[in-house]
Design a protein around this motif. Structure first.
Motif, mmCIF file in Angstrom:
data_model
loop_
_atom_site.group_PDB
_atom_site.id
_atom_site.type_symbol
_atom_site.label_atom_id
_atom_site.label_comp_id
_atom_site.label_asym_id
_atom_site.label_seq_id
_atom_site.Cartn_x
_atom_site.Cartn_y
_atom_site.Cartn_z
ATOM 1 N N ASN A 112 0.805 -1.225 0.000
ATOM 2 C CA ASN A 112 0.000 0.000 0.000
ATOM 3 C C ASN A 112 0.837 1.273 0.000
ATOM 4 O OD1 ASN A 112 -1.736 -2.111 0.444
ATOM 5 N ND2 ASN A 112 -2.853 -1.150 2.104
ATOM 6 N N PHE A 116 2.277 1.784 -4.072
ATOM 7 C CA PHE A 116 1.600 2.982 -4.571
ATOM 8 C C PHE A 116 2.612 4.055 -4.977
ATOM 9 C CE2 PHE A 116 -1.045 6.917 -3.929
ATOM 10 C CZ PHE A 116 -1.855 6.697 -5.026
ATOM 11 N N TYR A 133 -7.337 5.853 -7.924
ATOM 12 C CA TYR A 133 -6.791 4.888 -6.969
ATOM 13 C C TYR A 133 -7.777 4.627 -5.839
ATOM 14 C CZ TYR A 133 -5.767 8.990 -4.062
ATOM 15 O OH TYR A 133 -5.882 10.133 -3.319
ATOM 16 N N ASN A 168 -1.897 7.219 1.089
ATOM 17 C CA ASN A 168 -2.072 7.235 -0.370
ATOM 18 C C ASN A 168 -2.673 8.552 -0.837
ATOM 19 O OD1 ASN A 168 -3.003 3.715 -0.946
ATOM 20 N ND2 ASN A 168 -1.059 4.657 -0.450
#
Length: 342
Positions: A112, A116, A133, A168
């Motif tokens: 993650n 990413f 995303y 993220n």
């Protein structure tokens, strides 16, 4: 409300293509003649047979190219962007699950965060028209104000999984700001449906029932203050994503975050009773789960409830599938797929 339609001449890279949402989105795009590059590492977090079954349904499409690999492999990601030159990237590959992030934190950082970052770097060096995303409703933490709005304070995640998803959003914002990458984050709210994830509660409840075992319900047995969840049927999720793909954010910083939820939270016990009825209908007899009530698990939140006003404003879409309709489709699929005979 109008929105730009999909362009079948574009190349779409979908990471996590053998996953639940990734499979449905890939199929939707392929049905419209789009070229899809699917990437997945087929990890064994849950039954890989289900991932292979999804892929088998995608492989007959001429416009589908599957690559087995991991987004944490920077060299591979660079190779894919160099070779296939995707116009639009949908990053759905991630280590999922709130509770598992407490047991096995390493894989969350690897997939993650590092994974990413590799996608963002590739979008920087091989510019794309839009990066979409997966974020998560878990970023809202123990937020008491409902419904959750995209403008709410989300700096108090209560699980590592939630912290990676919030990271993220921050990383995507920074890359949009620095390198003008149009990026959209999607906060998914409890997605369910046929061919779904076996680690999700509704799927596990069906498994336990057919194994003759009781189901565990983590709500303290407190029906007055039961957990609420905004259960969102997978087709609604996919339609929301599809509408956003050709509509990248504009402005000084080309970054936007949207909730995709049902905007209609249900008590966990109502959801369970509906699943019993739907399985009963699929089997042609009464279904009653044996229930064991347990304390709420660390990392779980009391309620998830999405405001979908922003999504509706942007692309004119609001999820609409009721849990009765969605769970019946799941129950019918489950009984057929696992050849349940009672």
């Amino acid at each position: 409300m109008t929105y730009n339609q999909l362009d079948p001449n574009k190349v779409y890279l979908i990471t996590g293509a053998a996953g639940f949402i990734g499979y449905y989105l890939s199929r939707k795009l392929l049905d419209q003649g789009c070229k899809v590059i699917g990437l997945d590492n087929i990890n064994d977090y849950y039954d890989v047979n289900l991932k292979h079954a999804r892929l088998q349904q995608l492989e007959p499409y001429e416009n589908f190219t599957f690559i087995k690999g991991d987004i944490a492999d920077k060299g591979l990601i660079t190779e894919i962007f160099e070779g296939h030159k995707p116009n639009i990237v949908v990053n759905l590959a991630a280590q999922a699950g709130v509770r598992y992030s407490i047991e096995n934190p390493d894989v969350y950082i690897q997939s993650n965060i590092i994974g990413f970052y590799n996608i963002l770097e590739a979008c920087r060096h091989y510019p794309v028209e839009h990066l979409v995303y997966a974020s998560s409703s878990s970023v809202y933490g123990a937020n008491k104000k409902v419904p959750f709005e995209e403008s709410d304070f989300v700096d108090t995640p209560v699980s590592l999984y939630a912290a990676t998803k919030k990271s993220n959003e921050l990383m995507a914002y920074t890359y949009s700001h620095l390198y003008k990458i149009p990026a959209t984050g999607l906060r998914f709210f409890t997605v369910y449906g046929p061919m779904g994830r076996p680690d999700m509660a509704y799927f596990g409840f069906a498994d336990k029932y057919f194994a003759g075992e009781p189901i565990k319900i983590f709500n303290n047995g407190d029906f007055e203050n039961d957990l609420y969840r905004d259960f969102t049927y997978v087709d609604d999720i996919v339609e929301g994503i599809e509408r956003l793909l050709s509509n990248p954010p504009v402005g000084d910083v080309q970054h936007k975050v949207f909730n995709i939820g049902n905007n209609n939270p249900e008590k966990l016990m109502v959801f369970i009773e509906t699943l019993e009825k739907c399985l009963g209908k699929a089997l042609g007899r009464e279904v009653v789960f044996e229930k064991v009530f347990e304390p709420i698990k660390p990392g779980d939140v009391p309620a998830t409830y999405a405001s979908t006003d922003e999504l509706q404003k942007a692309v004119g879409f609001k999820p609409k599938t009721s849990i009765e309709e969605g769970l019946q489709k799941f129950a019918d699929w489950y009984v057929d797929y696992y050849k349940v005979k009672w």
